[in-house]
Scaffold this motif. Structure first.
Motif, PDB file in Angstrom:
ATOM      1  N   PHE A  95      -7.365 -16.288 -13.452  1.00 49.40           N
ATOM      2  CA  PHE A  95      -8.072 -15.762 -12.289  1.00 49.40           C
ATOM      3  C   PHE A  95      -7.731 -14.287 -12.173  1.00 49.40           C
ATOM      4  CE2 PHE A  95      -7.814 -14.448  -7.869  1.00 49.40           C
ATOM      5  CZ  PHE A  95      -9.111 -14.696  -7.451  1.00 49.40           C
ATOM      6  N   LEU A  96      -8.723 -13.468 -11.890  1.00 46.69           N
ATOM      7  CA  LEU A  96      -8.514 -12.032 -11.713  1.00 46.69           C
ATOM      8  C   LEU A  96      -9.116 -11.554 -10.402  1.00 46.69           C
ATOM      9  CD1 LEU A  96      -9.371 -10.232 -15.080  1.00 46.69           C
ATOM     10  CD2 LEU A  96      -7.147 -10.494 -14.017  1.00 46.69           C
ATOM     11  N   ALA A  97      -8.423 -10.638  -9.767  1.00 50.40           N
ATOM     12  CA  ALA A  97      -8.943  -9.985  -8.572  1.00 50.40           C
ATOM     13  C   ALA A  97      -8.586  -8.510  -8.634  1.00 50.40           C
ATOM     14  CB  ALA A  97      -8.368 -10.614  -7.308  1.00 50.40           C
ATOM     15  N   GLY A  98      -9.468  -7.695  -8.129  1.00 46.08           N
ATOM     16  CA  GLY A  98      -9.199  -6.271  -7.987  1.00 46.08           C
ATOM     17  C   GLY A  98      -8.812  -5.990  -6.544  1.00 46.08           C
ATOM     18  N   ILE A  99      -7.888  -5.066  -6.371  1.00 42.17           N
ATOM     19  CA  ILE A  99      -7.396  -4.750  -5.027  1.00 42.17           C
ATOM     20  C   ILE A  99      -7.393  -3.240  -4.844  1.00 42.17           C
ATOM     21  CG2 ILE A  99      -5.426  -4.907  -3.449  1.00 42.17           C
ATOM     22  CD1 ILE A  99      -4.599  -7.436  -5.121  1.00 42.17           C
ATOM     23  N   SER A 100      -7.990  -2.788  -3.756  1.00 38.72           N
ATOM     24  CA  SER A 100      -7.934  -1.377  -3.394  1.00 38.72           C
ATOM     25  C   SER A 100      -6.890  -1.215  -2.304  1.00 38.72           C
ATOM     26  CB  SER A 100      -9.294  -0.885  -2.896  1.00 38.72           C
ATOM     27  OG  SER A 100     -10.219  -0.897  -3.942  1.00 38.72           O
ATOM     28  N   CYS A 101      -5.891  -0.400  -2.609  1.00 35.64           N
ATOM     29  CA  CYS A 101      -4.770  -0.176  -1.693  1.00 35.64           C
ATOM     30  C   CYS A 101      -4.129   1.144  -2.098  1.00 35.64           C
ATOM     31  CB  CYS A 101      -3.770  -1.318  -1.813  1.00 35.64           C
ATOM     32  SG  CYS A 101      -2.240  -1.049  -0.912  1.00 35.64           S
ATOM     33  N   HIS A 102      -4.007   2.055  -1.162  1.00 42.38           N
ATOM     34  CA  HIS A 102      -3.501   3.380  -1.513  1.00 42.38           C
ATOM     35  C   HIS A 102      -1.982   3.514  -1.380  1.00 42.38           C
ATOM     36  CE1 HIS A 102      -7.544   4.618  -2.087  1.00 42.38           C
ATOM     37  NE2 HIS A 102      -7.881   4.387  -0.840  1.00 42.38           N
ATOM     38  N   GLN A 103      -1.293   2.406  -1.230  1.00 46.75           N
ATOM     39  CA  GLN A 103       0.169   2.443  -1.162  1.00 46.75           C
ATOM     40  C   GLN A 103       0.760   2.444  -2.569  1.00 46.75           C
ATOM     41  OE1 GLN A 103       2.221   2.641   1.523  1.00 46.75           O
ATOM     42  NE2 GLN A 103       0.461   2.751   2.899  1.00 46.75           N
ATOM     43  N   LYS A 104       1.970   2.933  -2.698  1.00 47.64           N
ATOM     44  CA  LYS A 104       2.697   2.859  -3.968  1.00 47.64           C
ATOM     45  C   LYS A 104       2.921   1.394  -4.316  1.00 47.64           C
ATOM     46  CE  LYS A 104       3.664   7.262  -4.631  1.00 47.64           C
ATOM     47  NZ  LYS A 104       3.112   7.979  -5.725  1.00 47.64           N
ATOM     48  N   GLU A 105       3.069   1.126  -5.626  1.00 47.90           N
ATOM     49  CA  GLU A 105       3.116  -0.280  -6.047  1.00 47.90           C
ATOM     50  C   GLU A 105       4.286  -1.054  -5.456  1.00 47.90           C
ATOM     51  OE1 GLU A 105       5.736   1.440  -9.289  1.00 47.90           O
ATOM     52  OE2 GLU A 105       3.776   2.083  -8.614  1.00 47.90           O
ATOM     53  N   PHE A 106       5.445  -0.439  -5.306  1.00 48.60           N
ATOM     54  CA  PHE A 106       6.582  -1.186  -4.772  1.00 48.60           C
ATOM     55  C   PHE A 106       6.344  -1.594  -3.324  1.00 48.60           C
ATOM     56  CE2 PHE A 106       7.550   3.306  -4.218  1.00 48.60           C
ATOM     57  CZ  PHE A 106       7.923   3.382  -2.889  1.00 48.60           C
ATOM     58  N   ARG A 107       5.676  -0.757  -2.567  1.00 50.94           N
ATOM     59  CA  ARG A 107       5.370  -1.086  -1.173  1.00 50.94           C
ATOM     60  C   ARG A 107       4.283  -2.161  -1.096  1.00 50.94           C
ATOM     61  NH1 ARG A 107       6.731   0.648   3.695  1.00 50.94           N
ATOM     62  NH2 ARG A 107       5.168   0.814   5.327  1.00 50.94           N
ATOM     63  N   PHE A 108       3.271  -2.050  -1.953  1.00 53.80           N
ATOM     64  CA  PHE A 108       2.220  -3.045  -1.996  1.00 53.80           C
ATOM     65  C   PHE A 108       2.774  -4.408  -2.406  1.00 53.80           C
ATOM     66  CE2 PHE A 108      -0.883  -5.190  -4.853  1.00 53.80           C
ATOM     67  CZ  PHE A 108      -1.679  -5.720  -3.854  1.00 53.80           C
ATOM     68  N   VAL A 109       3.611  -4.440  -3.426  1.00 49.74           N
ATOM     69  CA  VAL A 109       4.183  -5.708  -3.894  1.00 49.74           C
ATOM     70  C   VAL A 109       5.102  -6.304  -2.832  1.00 49.74           C
ATOM     71  CG1 VAL A 109       5.690  -6.757  -5.641  1.00 49.74           C
ATOM     72  CG2 VAL A 109       3.902  -5.168  -6.337  1.00 49.74           C
ATOM     73  N   TRP A 110       5.800  -5.462  -2.104  1.00 46.04           N
ATOM     74  CA  TRP A 110       6.634  -5.969  -1.000  1.00 46.04           C
ATOM     75  C   TRP A 110       5.740  -6.662   0.029  1.00 46.04           C
ATOM     76  CZ3 TRP A 110       6.599  -4.781   4.227  1.00 46.04           C
ATOM     77  CH2 TRP A 110       7.656  -5.323   4.966  1.00 46.04           C
TER      78      TRP A 110
END
Length: 141
Positions: free
Chosen positions: A17-32
């Motif tokens: 399964f794949l999804a695209g995500i638009s989020c302008h946060q840095k990856e560590f903050r997004f993953v948190w």
């Protein structure tokens, strides 16, 4: 006697399964944030690297969370690097979210809704791996 050549055609089917995500946060903050809404424990891996058509090496942030009891593995990959994008058909996606394993047993719509509930996320959309050529860049094991 003529030689026969047998070719195993596994097709181009990707089983994830794949999804695209638009989020302008840095990856560590997004993953948190993902860890909070999905109750997950993503771990940082060495950057995912591919060779571009120009011969350069592109590196993308890479996180993984394995659920061995449930037979699922979740991946978060950055879609952008200084050299280019991992999935160029979706340049507007900042991250690629993938699930491998028995993902058909999951409610992927609910997972996308949970991800979309994060205030930092602008949009979440499903990507059809069968219709997207550059998903061949993804070797998720």
């Amino acid at each position: 006697m003529a030689k026969k050549k047998l070719v195993l055609d596994t097709g181009d089917q990707q089983d994830y399964f794949l999804a695209g995500i638009s989020c302008h946060q840095k990856e560590f903050r997004f993953v948190w944030g993902l860890d909070q809404v999905l109750e997950s424990k993503f771990e940082k891996e060495p950057d995912y690297q591919i060779k571009t058509t120009s011969g350069e090496t592109a590196s993308f942030p890479f996180y993984i969370w394995e659920e061995p009891e449930e037979h699922f593995t979740y991946f978060v990959l950055g879609n952008r690097s200084p050299v280019g994008t991992l999935v160029p058909e979706f340049k507007h996606a900042d991250y690629i979210f993938a699930i491998t394993g028995l993902y058909s047993q999951l409610d992927t719509d609910a997972i996308c809704d949970q991800i979309g509930s994060l205030k930092m996320v602008l949009t979440v959309f499903e990507i059809d791996p069968q219709k997207t050529k550059s998903t061949k860049n993804l070797i998720l094991e």
